[in-house]
Design a protein around this motif. Sequence first.
Motif, PDB file in Angstrom:
ATOM      1  N   GLU A 107       0.829  -1.213   0.000  1.00 27.79           N
ATOM      2  CA  GLU A 107       0.000   0.000   0.000  1.00 27.79           C
ATOM      3  C   GLU A 107       0.859   1.257   0.000  1.00 27.79           C
ATOM      4  OE1 GLU A 107      -3.618   1.993   2.648  1.00 27.79           O
ATOM      5  OE2 GLU A 107      -3.081  -0.123   2.908  1.00 27.79           O
ATOM      6  N   LEU A 108       1.995   1.223   0.705  1.00 28.13           N
ATOM      7  CA  LEU A 108       2.885   2.386   0.734  1.00 28.13           C
ATOM      8  C   LEU A 108       3.427   2.689  -0.658  1.00 28.13           C
ATOM      9  CD1 LEU A 108       4.546   4.559   2.145  1.00 28.13           C
ATOM     10  CD2 LEU A 108       6.278   2.811   2.657  1.00 28.13           C
ATOM     11  N   ALA A 109       3.856   1.654  -1.364  1.00 32.64           N
ATOM     12  CA  ALA A 109       4.376   1.850  -2.713  1.00 32.64           C
ATOM     13  C   ALA A 109       3.290   2.389  -3.637  1.00 32.64           C
ATOM     14  CB  ALA A 109       4.934   0.532  -3.258  1.00 32.64           C
ATOM     15  N   ILE A 110       2.058   1.877  -3.497  1.00 37.79           N
ATOM     16  CA  ILE A 110       0.940   2.360  -4.311  1.00 37.79           C
ATOM     17  C   ILE A 110       0.694   3.841  -4.046  1.00 37.79           C
ATOM     18  CG2 ILE A 110      -1.547   2.178  -4.698  1.00 37.79           C
ATOM     19  CD1 ILE A 110      -1.309  -0.817  -4.145  1.00 37.79           C
ATOM     20  N   ALA A 111       0.715   4.224  -2.768  1.00 36.43           N
ATOM     21  CA  ALA A 111       0.469   5.625  -2.413  1.00 36.43           C
ATOM     22  C   ALA A 111       1.513   6.543  -3.023  1.00 36.43           C
ATOM     23  CB  ALA A 111       0.465   5.775  -0.884  1.00 36.43           C
ATOM     24  N   ILE A 112       2.783   6.123  -3.014  1.00 34.21           N
ATOM     25  CA  ILE A 112       3.859   6.939  -3.584  1.00 34.21           C
ATOM     26  C   ILE A 112       3.695   7.083  -5.092  1.00 34.21           C
ATOM     27  CG2 ILE A 112       6.354   6.981  -4.022  1.00 34.21           C
ATOM     28  CD1 ILE A 112       6.695   5.659  -1.263  1.00 34.21           C
ATOM     29  N   ILE A 113       3.370   5.977  -5.750  1.00 34.66           N
ATOM     30  CA  ILE A 113       3.182   6.010  -7.208  1.00 34.66           C
ATOM     31  C   ILE A 113       2.001   6.900  -7.580  1.00 34.66           C
ATOM     32  CG2 ILE A 113       2.542   4.600  -9.205  1.00 34.66           C
ATOM     33  CD1 ILE A 113       4.091   2.294  -7.805  1.00 34.66           C
ATOM     34  N   VAL A 114       0.884   6.748  -6.872  1.00 38.37           N
ATOM     35  CA  VAL A 114      -0.308   7.548  -7.154  1.00 38.37           C
ATOM     36  C   VAL A 114      -0.022   9.028  -6.940  1.00 38.37           C
ATOM     37  CG1 VAL A 114      -2.643   8.077  -6.344  1.00 38.37           C
ATOM     38  CG2 VAL A 114      -1.962   5.711  -6.698  1.00 38.37           C
ATOM     39  N   ARG A 115       0.743   9.337  -5.907  1.00 41.46           N
ATOM     40  CA  ARG A 115       1.079  10.736  -5.641  1.00 41.46           C
ATOM     41  C   ARG A 115       1.815  11.356  -6.827  1.00 41.46           C
ATOM     42  NH1 ARG A 115       5.224  12.984  -0.932  1.00 41.46           N
ATOM     43  NH2 ARG A 115       5.267  15.121  -1.658  1.00 41.46           N
ATOM     44  N   ASP A 116       2.819  10.647  -7.356  1.00 39.34           N
ATOM     45  CA  ASP A 116       3.573  11.188  -8.483  1.00 39.34           C
ATOM     46  C   ASP A 116       2.705  11.326  -9.730  1.00 39.34           C
ATOM     47  OD1 ASP A 116       5.814  11.408  -6.990  1.00 39.34           O
ATOM     48  OD2 ASP A 116       6.953   9.812  -7.959  1.00 39.34           O
ATOM     49  N   VAL A 117       1.839  10.344  -9.975  1.00 38.33           N
ATOM     50  CA  VAL A 117       0.956  10.424 -11.146  1.00 38.33           C
ATOM     51  C   VAL A 117      -0.009  11.594 -11.009  1.00 38.33           C
ATOM     52  CG1 VAL A 117      -0.816   9.221 -12.476  1.00 38.33           C
ATOM     53  CG2 VAL A 117       1.159   7.962 -11.633  1.00 38.33           C
ATOM     54  N   LEU A 118      -0.506  11.830  -9.804  1.00 37.80           N
ATOM     55  CA  LEU A 118      -1.419  12.962  -9.589  1.00 37.80           C
ATOM     56  C   LEU A 118      -0.723  14.296  -9.836  1.00 37.80           C
ATOM     57  CD1 LEU A 118      -3.461  11.815  -6.460  1.00 37.80           C
ATOM     58  CD2 LEU A 118      -4.307  12.109  -8.795  1.00 37.80           C
ATOM     59  N   PHE A 119       0.567  14.395  -9.441  1.00 35.04           N
ATOM     60  CA  PHE A 119       1.323  15.605  -9.750  1.00 35.04           C
ATOM     61  C   PHE A 119       1.344  15.839 -11.265  1.00 35.04           C
ATOM     62  CE2 PHE A 119       4.069  15.376  -5.688  1.00 35.04           C
ATOM     63  CZ  PHE A 119       3.257  16.305  -5.050  1.00 35.04           C
ATOM     64  N   ALA A 120       1.614  14.761 -12.021  1.00 37.79           N
ATOM     65  CA  ALA A 120       1.684  14.874 -13.476  1.00 37.79           C
ATOM     66  C   ALA A 120       0.327  15.245 -14.075  1.00 37.79           C
ATOM     67  CB  ALA A 120       2.193  13.560 -14.076  1.00 37.79           C
ATOM     68  N   LEU A 121      -0.745  14.583 -13.599  1.00 39.30           N
ATOM     69  CA  LEU A 121      -2.082  14.862 -14.136  1.00 39.30           C
ATOM     70  C   LEU A 121      -2.529  16.278 -13.800  1.00 39.30           C
ATOM     71  CD1 LEU A 121      -3.949  11.488 -13.442  1.00 39.30           C
ATOM     72  CD2 LEU A 121      -3.067  12.354 -15.620  1.00 39.30           C
ATOM     73  N   ASP A 122      -2.217  16.739 -12.600  1.00 38.79           N
ATOM     74  CA  ASP A 122      -2.581  18.113 -12.227  1.00 38.79           C
ATOM     75  C   ASP A 122      -1.900  19.113 -13.168  1.00 38.79           C
ATOM     76  OD1 ASP A 122      -3.694  20.129 -10.284  1.00 38.79           O
ATOM     77  OD2 ASP A 122      -1.555  20.539 -10.001  1.00 38.79           O
TER      78      ASP A 122
END
Length: 439
Positions: free
Chosen positions: A140-155
Amino acid sequence: MVFNLGRHRTQTSHPEELIKFCEQEYKWSKSFISVSALKPSAFHLTTVLQDLSEDNKKVQIFRANHLLTNHTVVLKLIDLDEEELLDYVSFEINTIRQLHHPNLLPLLSSFVIERHLWNVITSAEYGSVDIWSRPNGISELAIAIIVRDVLFALDYLHKRGIIHRAVCGPHILINSNGHCMLTGLKYSTSVLKDGRWHNTIHEFPQNALKIMNYFAPEILQQNITGYNSKSDIYSLGIVCCEMANGCVPFEDIQLTEMLLDKLTGNYPKPLDATCEEIINFPTDVEDLTPDALYFKEQDIDEFRDCFYLKTQPNSGHITSVEELKTIMRSLGQSPTDDELEKYFKEKNGKISFADLLDVMHTHSVKEKIPQEILDAFVATDWARSGQMMTRDLKHILCGWGEKLIPKEFEQLLKEANISGPYFKYEDFVKIISAPIPDY
């Protein structure tokens, strides 16, 4: 997962930090272009990453070293015999050239040699997220980190009027610093049409058959209401399920069934504590596999991360006694060579993750490490005083077995609060065998 998680604990989302990072990447890109001769001889090809057909045209992908800068890059060679493909590729290049963000995969350079277009791309050493998530998902920690970076890109994209439309596991790459970078912009579209910002888009992505499982229902439905940037968030949700479950949702059904499921609200779920199917799973002892009864969820996550870290080159299997020895010792077990040979032979020379759980349980039942250490101390204590000389302990730990170095031994004494010439070995065993705190 072996990403550099430390940088995420200190990284903030301040715009000035992102701007600084982008400027550094942009300067390096300009430097690369200025010193590059922009010809095949400027690169030394090291690995063939992909050789496939795209739009019936040859596409080859290599990992290479740029000889003048000694940087590792990825080369994508595209056959340009038809103008239709040229327009398609030109759109992707022009889009990437206008964007600069640490979580978007940059295009360092592109040039044409004869009938081939050469794209020079930043190398992502750890590959794509979909590779790491198979077959049992990631933590779950790895998923959270990956999602965070993708959200930065999408924003970043959405603020510039760009809808990505292809957020999926293969389009999320991980570099050696642990940064996740989003790619796949050839499927993107802009909400800026004829000088106006449109609230909705109606066009369907071209050549997108292989990523349709990630599409939001409103893209697939193709009705008058259209879709907007929120469709990317739906796709990211599908990626979350892929990372958690180890498989792509809807991949085992026909496209028509997938469309029906999405339009009727039958959406995928991560297989965790929030999933009703897991909550209602039978808990009777006879209904569960033995391995599920003996380990905590946190322990299984640790076992899984260690197992797939060591077996990644072998398609998720232990294929030698030495690999089994390394993994079991990394997880705190101390099997003998004879025991390792026996376990490996019992599993027919190929051990899956489920087999490892069975081996770990079998060995943990008969291996009582704290008691065995205590028994060894008692055997050397002829006077039964309950104490041992510190110098004798150093002689044993630094002279036998795997042999600690003096610095490691001093650190061990410090952690066990041993400062005098004697110590109580029962207290010492309790300290060194205590579980590591979860910070």
